[in-house]
Write an enzyme that holds these catalytic residues in place. Structure first.
Site, mmCIF file in Angstrom:
data_model
loop_
_atom_site.group_PDB
_atom_site.id
_atom_site.type_symbol
_atom_site.label_atom_id
_atom_site.label_comp_id
_atom_site.label_asym_id
_atom_site.label_seq_id
_atom_site.Cartn_x
_atom_site.Cartn_y
_atom_site.Cartn_z
ATOM 1 N N GLU A 172 0.824 -1.215 0.000
ATOM 2 C CA GLU A 172 0.000 0.000 0.000
ATOM 3 C C GLU A 172 0.856 1.261 0.000
ATOM 4 O OE1 GLU A 172 -3.718 2.170 2.354
ATOM 5 O OE2 GLU A 172 -2.580 0.596 3.350
ATOM 6 N N LYS A 209 -2.805 -2.126 -2.886
ATOM 7 C CA LYS A 209 -3.836 -1.221 -2.387
ATOM 8 C C LYS A 209 -3.398 0.187 -2.743
ATOM 9 C CE LYS A 209 -6.617 0.127 1.595
ATOM 10 N NZ LYS A 209 -7.163 -0.243 2.917
#
Length: 290
Positions: A172, A209
């Protein structure tokens, strides 16, 4: 679990607010700092909120395919059952674990991951508790090529440690939605991630993500890379409606929302009111994800 994360219809619920973000999340839920005393009481209030969400009628794999947990939550129970076990066995939702320990101060336009001492032990515990994968968040504030290259390299270094433990990492590298160079940063990020994906061994699965991009479809190529199980989107501070509208423009991304999932929920709601409000949010995010 792998098949559900690869091809299941739905989204990933982010229930991993940690120490720094917990007071704000509780305040939005109607629990103010004056309502609890000390860190333990704060985390108890947060756990009660998460348990109420997870036990709600609409929190099942009919629309939610995975959920990301805070480390304390992994060690906790709901109705006498370990949370990861309850998620999979009773709700059909794949459990993930947030493993990062927060962010370093900004340098070269980015905030790198802080050191994660004892990571291998945490991963072994997670594996033993039935957790499927992990997530670590770092932040890009400016379109600085050197900073973005460093942040992606660090994310992949951590991912390799996670893979060695038999878990699936969610990388992420968040792009700040308020960045004045957001679109440029996203273009640089996409190229760096693609370069590192090509270095992974055949048969290895990772997830990504990413912030909803200014250019719709920017991450389609990453989503179709053979090493990528799924690309999920973070809401990044966008409202549920705005985040869902942006997500609907990206056919190869599904949601992994936190604030947008819990928007409008309040501790004083009756169970019926709470269930209706949460169900509405879940449906909006689900529709945008499919």
């Amino acid at each position: 679990m792998r098949e559900q994360m690869k091809s299941g219809a739905g989204f990933v619920a982010a229930l991993d607010q940690s120490g720094g973000s917990t007071p704000k999340a509780l305040s939005l839920y109607g629990v103010e700092p004056t309502d609890y005393e000390g860190e333990e009481a704060m985390f108890k209030a947060m756990h009660d909120m998460r348990a109420r969400i997870i036990l709600a009628d609409d929190f099942t794999n009919a629309k939610i395919i995975g959920a990301i947990l805070f480390e304390r939550t992994m060690h906790d129970e709901i109705d006498g059952t370990p949370v990861a076990e309850l998620l999979w066995n009773r709700r059909g939702v794949v459990p993930f674990l947030k493993i990062d320990k927060g962010l370093e101060d900004e340098a070269n336009g980015v905030q790198m991951l802080k050191p994660m001492p004892g990571l291998e032990d945490v991963l072994a515990t997670a594996k033993g508790k039935g957790v499927f994968g992990t997530k670590e968040r770092s932040v890009i504030n400016h379109a600085n090529p050197e900073g973005i290259a460093a942040i992606v390299a660090q994310q992949f270094d951590v991912a390799r440690t996670v893979l060695a433990a038999g878990l699936v990492p969610i990388l992420e590298p968040e792009v700040n939605i308020h960045s004045e160079t957001k679109a440029e940063a996203e273009t640089l990020l996409e190229a760096e991630i693609a370069k590192h994906l090509d270095t992974l061994d055949e048969g290895v699965d990772v997830m990504l993500k990413l912030t909803l991009p200014d250019q719709p479809g920017l991450y389609d190529g990453l989503a179709q890379h053979p090493r990528v199980l799924r690309v999920v989107a973070l809401s990044g501070g966008y409202s549920t409606d705005v985040a869902s509208a942006k997500l609907a423009q990206n056919a190869h991304m599904i949601a992994s929302f936190s604030r947008a999932l819990t928007e409008g929920l309040n501790v004083k709601m009756t169970d019926a009111e709470f269930g209706a409000a949460l169900g509405s949010n879940i449906d909006k995010i689900y529709q945008a994800s499919i």
